[in-house]
Design an enzyme around this catalytic site. Structure first.
Site, PDB file in Angstrom:
ATOM      1  N   CYS A  64       3.307   2.534  -6.137  1.00 33.80           N
ATOM      2  CA  CYS A  64       3.815   2.005  -4.881  1.00 33.80           C
ATOM      3  C   CYS A  64       3.990   3.178  -3.929  1.00 33.80           C
ATOM      4  CB  CYS A  64       5.138   1.275  -5.090  1.00 33.80           C
ATOM      5  SG  CYS A  64       5.821   0.577  -3.575  1.00 33.80           S
TER       6      CYS A  64
ATOM      7  N   GLU B 105      -1.655  -1.575  -1.327  1.00 34.22           N
ATOM      8  CA  GLU B 105      -2.485  -0.766  -2.217  1.00 34.22           C
ATOM      9  C   GLU B 105      -3.815  -0.486  -1.538  1.00 34.22           C
ATOM     10  OE1 GLU B 105      -1.947   0.928  -4.676  1.00 34.22           O
ATOM     11  OE2 GLU B 105      -0.359   0.051  -5.890  1.00 34.22           O
TER      12      GLU B 105
END
Length: 228
Positions: free
Chosen positions: A2, A104
């Site tokens: 993350c 992402e």
């Protein structure tokens, strides 16, 4: 992993209804929240919660004061309880890092993908935090987001994903360190998620507005690097 996320809740009811926080709890909306910036963090137990703004990038308590400390934006859930950087926080300083989605990059420098709940709303990453020992008089504490192996639904984006916590698991995690799953097993998502491509404008941390959520046209020029 993350490395960028968003916190853009709709309305203020989440503070009371979902998190048990005072109604006047506030944190600014962020579309493009990046490492070293302030993140919305919930501390507490089953009976009382509080909201804190924390530096995203945990600085271990033993970091030397005389040097620029190394910070950690992620911690692997498989080893965080024993690694020197995280083990003290795992035992006594667990937290929830609030989000409405995260990003992402399947291809570095390419268009990012937004991962968000199918039923849109605020959720939490399991996190750890440390007080600011470098500036105890007024410096912000720091936090990190736990990661685990990616669930099959999203593993094509990255082989790791943040540990997302469902509402029923908030208390067990904060109070007992119970995440409700085995870090060694095959991972499942705690709720259904959806994914979509968003703009490469998000690649630059200076861009933090809703235009970052628009899909780029096919002839869009390349954007700066991920953390420019």
């Amino acid at each position: 992993m993350c490395g960028r996320f968003q916190f853009a809740p709709k309305g203020s009811a989440i503070w009371v209804d979902e998190l048990g926080l005072p109604l006047d709890s506030k944190f600014p909306e962020r579309i493009n929240l990046a490492p070293t910036q302030d993140a919305p963090v919930v501390l507490g137990n089953n009976s009382a919660h509080s909201l804190r703004a924390m530096h995203w990038g945990l600085i271990p308590s033993w970091s030397p004061v005389a040097k620029r400390p190394k910070f950690h934006i992620n911690a692997r859930v498989e080893t965080a309880s024993v690694k020197p950087s995280f083990r003290d926080a795992w035992r006594s300083r667990r937290c929830l890092v609030l989000a409405t989605g995260y990003y992402e990059w399947a291809q570095k420098g390419g268009p990012p993908t937004l991962v968000e709940p199918f039923v849109k709303g605020v959720f939490a990453f399991a996190g750890l935090w440390e007080p600011n020992l470098l500036d105890p008089e007024g410096g912000k504490p720091s936090c990190t987001v736990l990661t685990t192996s990616a669930a099959p639904e999203i593993e094509e984006l990255h082989h790791r994903m943040p540990v997302m916590v469902s509402q029923c698991q908030y208390g067990p995690w904060l109070t007992d360190g119970d995440l409700g799953f085995s870090p060694q097993g095959k991972q499942k998502l705690p709720f259904e998620v959806v994914t979509r491509l968003v703009s490469q404008r998000l690649n630059a941390v200076v861009n933090d507005d809703t235009s970052c959520l628009m899909k780029d046209p096919p002839d869009a020029p390349p954007a700066p690097g991920l953390f420019d």
